[in-house]
Design a protein around this motif. Sequence first.
Motif, PDB file in Angstrom:
ATOM      1  N   GLY A 121       0.785  -1.230   0.000  1.00 36.21           N
ATOM      2  CA  GLY A 121       0.000   0.000   0.000  1.00 36.21           C
ATOM      3  C   GLY A 121       0.817   1.280   0.000  1.00 36.21           C
ATOM      4  N   THR A 122       2.133   1.184   0.055  1.00 41.25           N
ATOM      5  CA  THR A 122       2.963   2.394   0.107  1.00 41.25           C
ATOM      6  C   THR A 122       3.358   2.907  -1.274  1.00 41.25           C
ATOM      7  OG1 THR A 122       5.023   1.152   0.298  1.00 41.25           O
ATOM      8  CG2 THR A 122       3.918   1.789   2.367  1.00 41.25           C
ATOM      9  N   HIS A 123       3.019   2.178  -2.316  1.00 39.09           N
ATOM     10  CA  HIS A 123       3.313   2.567  -3.699  1.00 39.09           C
ATOM     11  C   HIS A 123       1.984   2.504  -4.449  1.00 39.09           C
ATOM     12  CE1 HIS A 123       5.904   1.610  -7.541  1.00 39.09           C
ATOM     13  NE2 HIS A 123       5.161   2.687  -7.686  1.00 39.09           N
ATOM     14  N   ILE A 124       1.500   3.663  -4.855  1.00 35.23           N
ATOM     15  CA  ILE A 124       0.192   3.766  -5.500  1.00 35.23           C
ATOM     16  C   ILE A 124       0.395   4.185  -6.947  1.00 35.23           C
ATOM     17  CG2 ILE A 124      -2.028   4.954  -5.457  1.00 35.23           C
ATOM     18  CD1 ILE A 124      -1.417   5.529  -2.450  1.00 35.23           C
ATOM     19  N   VAL A 125      -0.352   3.549  -7.852  1.00 34.34           N
ATOM     20  CA  VAL A 125      -0.269   3.885  -9.270  1.00 34.34           C
ATOM     21  C   VAL A 125      -1.658   4.298  -9.749  1.00 34.34           C
ATOM     22  CG1 VAL A 125       0.279   3.025 -11.586  1.00 34.34           C
ATOM     23  CG2 VAL A 125       1.636   2.278  -9.618  1.00 34.34           C
ATOM     24  N   VAL A 126      -1.693   5.451 -10.433  1.00 26.80           N
ATOM     25  CA  VAL A 126      -2.937   5.981 -10.968  1.00 26.80           C
ATOM     26  C   VAL A 126      -2.701   6.376 -12.423  1.00 26.80           C
ATOM     27  CG1 VAL A 126      -4.669   7.809 -10.778  1.00 26.80           C
ATOM     28  CG2 VAL A 126      -3.605   6.894  -8.713  1.00 26.80           C
ATOM     29  N   ALA A 127      -3.517   5.854 -13.325  1.00 29.78           N
ATOM     30  CA  ALA A 127      -3.456   6.253 -14.730  1.00 29.78           C
ATOM     31  C   ALA A 127      -4.643   7.174 -14.989  1.00 29.78           C
ATOM     32  CB  ALA A 127      -3.511   5.037 -15.636  1.00 29.78           C
ATOM     33  N   HIS A 128      -4.341   8.390 -15.428  1.00 25.23           N
ATOM     34  CA  HIS A 128      -5.414   9.377 -15.588  1.00 25.23           C
ATOM     35  C   HIS A 128      -4.871  10.576 -16.339  1.00 25.23           C
ATOM     36  CE1 HIS A 128      -9.287  11.026 -14.582  1.00 25.23           C
ATOM     37  NE2 HIS A 128      -8.782  12.021 -13.882  1.00 25.23           N
ATOM     38  N   ARG A 129      -5.765  11.405 -16.809  1.00 22.37           N
ATOM     39  CA  ARG A 129      -5.375  12.692 -17.376  1.00 22.37           C
ATOM     40  C   ARG A 129      -5.073  13.612 -16.197  1.00 22.37           C
ATOM     41  NH1 ARG A 129      -6.251  13.061 -22.639  1.00 22.37           N
ATOM     42  NH2 ARG A 129      -6.593  15.296 -22.703  1.00 22.37           N
ATOM     43  N   PHE A 130      -3.856  14.142 -16.135  1.00 25.33           N
ATOM     44  CA  PHE A 130      -3.402  14.910 -14.979  1.00 25.33           C
ATOM     45  C   PHE A 130      -3.070  16.345 -15.341  1.00 25.33           C
ATOM     46  CE2 PHE A 130      -2.991  11.081 -12.554  1.00 25.33           C
ATOM     47  CZ  PHE A 130      -2.963  11.502 -11.234  1.00 25.33           C
ATOM     48  N   ASN A 131      -3.154  17.198 -14.311  1.00 25.71           N
ATOM     49  CA  ASN A 131      -2.651  18.565 -14.400  1.00 25.71           C
ATOM     50  C   ASN A 131      -1.956  18.872 -13.075  1.00 25.71           C
ATOM     51  OD1 ASN A 131      -4.670  19.446 -12.511  1.00 25.71           O
ATOM     52  ND2 ASN A 131      -6.119  19.634 -14.201  1.00 25.71           N
ATOM     53  N   LEU A 132      -1.373  20.051 -12.974  1.00 26.67           N
ATOM     54  CA  LEU A 132      -0.611  20.393 -11.770  1.00 26.67           C
ATOM     55  C   LEU A 132      -1.494  20.483 -10.528  1.00 26.67           C
ATOM     56  CD1 LEU A 132       1.843  23.039 -13.254  1.00 26.67           C
ATOM     57  CD2 LEU A 132       2.243  20.616 -12.811  1.00 26.67           C
ATOM     58  N   GLN A 133      -2.733  20.922 -10.687  1.00 27.70           N
ATOM     59  CA  GLN A 133      -3.643  21.009  -9.545  1.00 27.70           C
ATOM     60  C   GLN A 133      -3.927  19.627  -8.963  1.00 27.70           C
ATOM     61  OE1 GLN A 133      -4.082  22.615 -12.489  1.00 27.70           O
ATOM     62  NE2 GLN A 133      -3.742  24.698 -11.781  1.00 27.70           N
ATOM     63  N   MET A 134      -3.998  18.630  -9.830  1.00 27.24           N
ATOM     64  CA  MET A 134      -4.232  17.266  -9.348  1.00 27.24           C
ATOM     65  C   MET A 134      -3.015  16.746  -8.583  1.00 27.24           C
ATOM     66  SD  MET A 134      -6.100  15.881 -12.757  1.00 27.24           S
ATOM     67  CE  MET A 134      -7.163  14.556 -12.216  1.00 27.24           C
ATOM     68  N   LEU A 135      -1.824  17.066  -9.068  1.00 25.95           N
ATOM     69  CA  LEU A 135      -0.622  16.672  -8.335  1.00 25.95           C
ATOM     70  C   LEU A 135      -0.579  17.346  -6.976  1.00 25.95           C
ATOM     71  CD1 LEU A 135       2.118  16.743 -11.122  1.00 25.95           C
ATOM     72  CD2 LEU A 135       0.961  14.752 -10.146  1.00 25.95           C
ATOM     73  N   ASP A 136      -0.979  18.597  -6.931  1.00 28.59           N
ATOM     74  CA  ASP A 136      -1.031  19.342  -5.672  1.00 28.59           C
ATOM     75  C   ASP A 136      -2.042  18.700  -4.723  1.00 28.59           C
ATOM     76  OD1 ASP A 136      -0.248  21.696  -4.076  1.00 28.59           O
ATOM     77  OD2 ASP A 136      -2.319  22.357  -4.413  1.00 28.59           O
ATOM     78  N   TYR A 137      -3.206  18.314  -5.235  1.00 23.90           N
ATOM     79  CA  TYR A 137      -4.234  17.657  -4.425  1.00 23.90           C
ATOM     80  C   TYR A 137      -3.688  16.370  -3.801  1.00 23.90           C
ATOM     81  CZ  TYR A 137      -8.365  14.942  -3.218  1.00 23.90           C
ATOM     82  OH  TYR A 137      -9.284  14.173  -2.543  1.00 23.90           O
ATOM     83  N   VAL A 138      -3.086  15.523  -4.617  1.00 20.93           N
ATOM     84  CA  VAL A 138      -2.552  14.250  -4.121  1.00 20.93           C
ATOM     85  C   VAL A 138      -1.453  14.511  -3.093  1.00 20.93           C
ATOM     86  CG1 VAL A 138      -1.231  12.199  -4.772  1.00 20.93           C
ATOM     87  CG2 VAL A 138      -3.165  12.931  -6.169  1.00 20.93           C
ATOM     88  N   SER A 139      -0.572  15.427  -3.415  1.00 20.63           N
ATOM     89  CA  SER A 139       0.555  15.736  -2.542  1.00 20.63           C
ATOM     90  C   SER A 139       0.097  16.244  -1.179  1.00 20.63           C
ATOM     91  CB  SER A 139       1.438  16.783  -3.226  1.00 20.63           C
ATOM     92  OG  SER A 139       2.597  17.003  -2.505  1.00 20.63           O
ATOM     93  N   ASN A 140      -0.968  17.022  -1.153  1.00 16.88           N
ATOM     94  CA  ASN A 140      -1.441  17.638   0.092  1.00 16.88           C
ATOM     95  C   ASN A 140      -2.428  16.786   0.875  1.00 16.88           C
ATOM     96  OD1 ASN A 140       0.112  19.977  -0.153  1.00 16.88           O
ATOM     97  ND2 ASN A 140      -1.400  20.897  -1.508  1.00 16.88           N
ATOM     98  N   ASN A 141      -3.014  15.765   0.260  1.00 17.39           N
ATOM     99  CA  ASN A 141      -4.034  14.979   0.948  1.00 17.39           C
ATOM    100  C   ASN A 141      -3.584  13.578   1.354  1.00 17.39           C
ATOM    101  OD1 ASN A 141      -6.617  16.587   1.102  1.00 17.39           O
ATOM    102  ND2 ASN A 141      -6.020  16.895  -1.030  1.00 17.39           N
ATOM    103  N   LEU A 142      -2.371  13.227   1.011  1.00 19.83           N
ATOM    104  CA  LEU A 142      -1.831  11.925   1.389  1.00 19.83           C
ATOM    105  C   LEU A 142      -0.488  12.140   2.077  1.00 19.83           C
ATOM    106  CD1 LEU A 142      -2.472   9.983  -1.951  1.00 19.83           C
ATOM    107  CD2 LEU A 142      -3.997  10.177   0.008  1.00 19.83           C
ATOM    108  N   ASN A 143      -0.051  11.149   2.808  1.00 17.42           N
ATOM    109  CA  ASN A 143       1.243  11.221   3.492  1.00 17.42           C
ATOM    110  C   ASN A 143       2.347  10.854   2.492  1.00 17.42           C
ATOM    111  OD1 ASN A 143       3.149  11.435   5.489  1.00 17.42           O
ATOM    112  ND2 ASN A 143       2.627   9.503   6.476  1.00 17.42           N
ATOM    113  N   VAL A 144       2.563  11.756   1.532  1.00 12.44           N
ATOM    114  CA  VAL A 144       3.421  11.492   0.378  1.00 12.44           C
ATOM    115  C   VAL A 144       4.891  11.713   0.683  1.00 12.44           C
ATOM    116  CG1 VAL A 144       3.981  12.295  -1.959  1.00 12.44           C
ATOM    117  CG2 VAL A 144       1.595  12.051  -1.260  1.00 12.44           C
ATOM    118  N   GLU A 145       5.699  10.770   0.207  1.00 11.88           N
ATOM    119  CA  GLU A 145       7.150  10.936   0.241  1.00 11.88           C
ATOM    120  C   GLU A 145       7.616  11.533  -1.086  1.00 11.88           C
ATOM    121  OE1 GLU A 145      11.122   8.128   0.444  1.00 11.88           O
ATOM    122  OE2 GLU A 145       9.260   7.380   1.266  1.00 11.88           O
ATOM    123  N   LYS A 146       7.105  10.975  -2.211  1.00 11.95           N
ATOM    124  CA  LYS A 146       7.520  11.420  -3.536  1.00 11.95           C
ATOM    125  C   LYS A 146       6.456  11.053  -4.555  1.00 11.95           C
ATOM    126  CE  LYS A 146      10.993  13.266  -5.662  1.00 11.95           C
ATOM    127  NZ  LYS A 146      11.111  14.684  -5.406  1.00 11.95           N
TER     128      LYS A 146
END
Length: 129
Positions: free
Chosen positions: A78-103
């Motif tokens: 569960g520490t490595h998550i893979v998502v295939a989707h159409r992305f933008n910078l706001q989505m990266l910001d959302y993921v980065s800020n809402n999960l306990n992200v390392e990288k």
Amino acid sequence: MSGIDTIVKKFDEFENSMKEGLPKVDQRLVIDMLHRMKRDDSPMYTIEIFLKEKPNTEEIRSIIEQGLGVMPAFYDHGTHIVVAHRFNLQMLDYVSNNLNVEKIRGTFTGAGRGASIGPVFERDDRPDY
């Protein structure tokens, strides 16, 4: 100041803004995405999220599904998550800020036509930034 000096100075400023704005996101992913977003607002990527510790996968699944509208795939307990989707910078910001992200790293998979390529990166497969 010469043209080259200006380029170097602006690039340093750009690198600092990436570190400040999206500190957990691979800078190469941000640069690649910015180039592609000139032609497509949300290019297709396989995004790999590395978490600091084992999460409650149902909670993470809910956060990603509600915020991005896609189902994640989980690897490495569960520490490595893979998502295939159409992305933008706001989505990266959302993921980065809402999960306990390392990288967060990613791979372009095509202009909306690509399917998930699955995980590509390993936790130890990250360069020094």
